[in-house]
Design an enzyme around this catalytic site. Structure first.
Site, PDB file in Angstrom:
ATOM      1  CG  ASP A 547      -1.886   1.191   1.195  1.00  0.00           C
ATOM      2  OD1 ASP A 547      -2.896   1.063   0.461  1.00  0.00           O
ATOM      3  OD2 ASP A 547      -1.606   2.176   1.860  1.00  0.00           O
ATOM      4  CG  LEU A 548       1.545   3.309  -3.655  1.00  0.00           C
ATOM      5  CD1 LEU A 548       1.229   4.125  -4.899  1.00  0.00           C
ATOM      6  CD2 LEU A 548       3.008   2.902  -3.641  1.00  0.00           C
ATOM      7  CG  ASP A 590      -3.131   3.675  -2.173  1.00  0.00           C
ATOM      8  OD1 ASP A 590      -4.049   2.859  -1.932  1.00  0.00           O
ATOM      9  OD2 ASP A 590      -2.710   4.506  -1.374  1.00  0.00           O
TER      10      ASP A 590
END
Length: 674
Positions: A547-548, A590
């Site tokens: 996950d960004l 994301d």
């Protein structure tokens, strides 16, 4: 021996001496040649050394002329021969000339009592004779006799005078050269005595010299006979051949008439015979039956025929008939519909020919046939319809023979493949092969065609320009009445666009629209395959949930377009940081998931995890702004002590990712490890 030589030499000389002796044949009557009784001949018997040429050889010639003889030897004197004939003991007797005259002078014989046979007419000869005169007591010498001695003896003999003591002692008059030796030669030749014991050799020149004119005349006569015979033979042969040709022509006419009648009656055609002069027409029973009419239901008039022609066809039919009668067209043959008894119409093929014309060339008689071609017309219409469908169909149509050689294609085929019709006729459909399907594919296709008579499926072919396209193809076998395959008909459609749409839909169904990474659906499939592979190979599978960090702020601050660009760039970098067999998928927003296969142990994945963090943390230039984020990774492994499925692994990795965020972000956290 010397005496013998002198005797022989004297014989040779005396043989040619002039003088002679005749023999008399005397008899009481003639014996017929057919008499069964042999003729008794009385012959004067003398000592052999006393036999002269006249007594012996002349007698032999006379005896040779008689067929049935019995020789009686009477002995000396010669009166015994005459006595044997007079007493009937013998029929014929031979005596020397002068014997009969001497017996008459002595009163011992009356010449009237006997008959001299073959009496000769010898001038200046006082005695009767039955033969020619021959030299008496001739002498000759042998070939080996000394010539000087022979000449001496000859001279001595010729010097003997007549009636000298010497000649009287010898009982002769003397010696002289014969005046004519022809009788001697004839006698020797008749008896085949030397030198005439062999037949003389005659040459062609001898024959021509003696019989030339006779032979020439015979040849002329024979040539004339042969010429006349040849002419007669040729005339006979010519007449025989003409007679044979006449018989053959009659036979052919009979056969032709029979075949004509058989063909007309056997084919089911109707016959019409039109008298142009009076307009009457003979319609055969078959003609009327063709229209459903009985014999009396149709008049023998040409108007009957005209009235039954379909109105739409009458003008063309009459025009064709008149054009033929006026010599404008060579053959009268036309098609029209004709009304039957029930009001229906049949298609008729009408053919005719002028068989009689006037001196001015006008038609007097026309004979023709009517053929019902209604069934043929129906087939023709079907064929026209099939031809129209074949030509204008949107699908490509290819027809091959039983061996797979192309015999026809339509325009749609050329439009799809790029090959014109002339370019593919006589060739094998293999020219369209793209190579995407192997030999086993076409072997299975051919097997289905032979067993089932049809095949349906998709084929990747290649156009004439080299472009590969997808083709939906349906092949059917065309069999004859015996079930033998004669042709194959193939219907084909270009489904390249459809296949592209399918591929696009399939891609959209399995890949993320923005990053072109596998989506959740494809990820689940690959994860299950990876888990099965890890179990099978006894290796470790690592699942990382990414996950960004801070992406929402960039998206809110710089807009969705910048956010999408950032996601696309980072997705490309993170994918490049993994191995070729690994999978990077986007779940949405994301969130990303990485599946790493074939790991020896848990620690083997850490280098790749660090590369993922590094790739996610690299800055991205978007316009004037340099944007940067980081990533939090949660990692779990398979297999584990308990049995898990793909969803459970995802949840474990998701939980580990949250712990990484709580631990400060930009790091990875293993599931189950605090």
């Amino acid at each position: 021996m010397i005496q013998l030589n002198l005797f022989i030499l004297i014989i040779r000389f005396i043989r040619i001496a002039l003088g002679g002796l005749g023999l008399i044949s005397l008899g009481l009557a003639w014996a017929p040649a057919w008499s069964a009784e042999p003729v008794r001949i009385g012959v004067l018997a003398v000592r052999p050394q006393a036999q002269t040429l006249a007594q012996w050889q002349a007698r032999a010639v006379a005896l040779a002329r008689l067929q049935f003889v019995q020789v009686i030897s009477t002995g000396m004197p010669p009166d015994k021969v005459v006595h044997a004939v007079l007493t009937g003991r013998a029929v014929i007797g031979f005596v020397r000339t002068g014997v009969l005259e001497a017996m008459e002078r002595a009163g011992l014989l009356d010449l009237k009592e006997i008959k001299v046979l073959h009496r000769q007419s010898l001038p200046d000869f006082p005695a009767q004779s039955s033969t020619l005169l021959y030299p008496e007591w001739p002498f000759s010498c042998l070939a080996h006799t000394d010539g000087k001695l022979a000449r001496g003896v000859t001279a001595a003999l010729f010097l003997l005078n007549e009636n000298t003591a010497t000649t009287r002692a010898m009982g002769i008059r003397g010696f002289a050269a014969p005046g004519d030796s022809t009788p001697v030669a004839d006698l020797l030749g008749a008896l085949r005595l030397p030198p005439f014991e062999a037949a003389p050799v005659f040459t062609l020149n001898d024959v021509l010299a003696r019989y030339g004119l006779h032979m020439l005349g015979a040849l002329l006569v024979m040539g004339l006979i042969l010429s006349l015979g040849g002419r007669l033979l040729m005339t006979r042969r010519r007449l025989t051949e003409q007679y044979r040709l006449v018989l053959l022509q009659k036979k052919r006419l009979r056969e032709s008439e029979f075949r004509w009648k058989f063909a007309i009656e056997g084919s089911g055609d109707g016959l019409w015979d039109w008298n142009v002069t009076d307009g009457t027409v003979f319609f055969s029973p078959q003609y009327k039956q063709m229209l459903g009419l009985r014999d009396f239901e149709m008049d023998n008039e040409v108007q009957e025929w005209e009235a039954r022609i379909h109105p739409d066809d009458k003008a063309a039919s009459m025009t064709a008939l008149q054009a033929y009668l006026h010599g404008q067209i060579p053959v009268y043959a036309t098609q029209y519909r004709m009304r039957c008894k029930d009001g229906s119409y049949k298609w008729i093929l009408d053919r005719g020919r002028v068989v009689s014309r006037s001196d001015a060339g006008k038609p007097l008689r026309v004979i023709g046939t009517h053929t019902d071609i209604s069934a043929h017309k129906q087939v023709e219409e079907k064929l026209q319809l099939a031809a129209s469908v074949f030509t204008h169909a949107l699908e490509g149509i290819m027809i091959t023979d039983a061996q797979g050689v192309i015999i026809d294609v339509n325009e749609a085929f050329s439009r799809i493949t790029g090959y014109e019709r002339d370019e593919v006729l006589g060739r094998n459909p293999h020219l369209l092969s793209s190579g995407r399907q192997g030999p086993e594919f076409y072997a299975a296709m051919w097997r289905d065609l032979q067993e089932n008579g049809c095949w349906h499926g998709e084929v990747w072919n290649r156009r004439k320009n080299g472009e590969v396209y997808a083709q939906l193809q349906n092949i059917s076998a065309v069999r004859d009445a015996q079930g033998q395959t004669r042709q194959y008909v193939s219907l084909l459609s270009d489904i390249t666009t459809l296949k592209q749409h399918q591929q696009q839909l399939q891609h959209l169904a399995h890949f993320d629209a923005l990053t072109d990474l596998p989506n959740r659906l494809l990820l689940a499939d690959r994860l299950r395959q990876g888990m099965a592979q890890a179990q099978r190979r006894g290796q470790v599978l690592a699942l990382a949930f990414l996950d960004l960090d801070g992406f929402k702020l960039i998206n809110d601050s710089h807009g969705h377009e910048a956010g999408d660009h950032l996601l696309l760039t980072l997705a490309t970098r993170m994918k490049q940081s993994l191995r070729e067999g690994d999978t990077l998928a986007r779940l949405g927003g994301d969130e990303f998931v990485a599946v790493m296969l074939d790991l020896a142990d848990v620690a083997a994945c850490e280098p790749m995890l660090r590369r993922l963090l590094a790739a996610a943390a690299q800055s991205v230039q978007i316009g004037e702004h340099l944007l940067q984020v980081s990533a939090s990774l949660g990692v779990t492994f398979y297999p584990q002590g308990q049995e898990l499925d793909a969803d459970q692994l995802l949840r474990q990795a998701d939980q580990a990712m949250y712990r990484a965020k709580l631990a400060g972000k930009n790091r990875y956290q293993f599931f189950g490890v605090e």
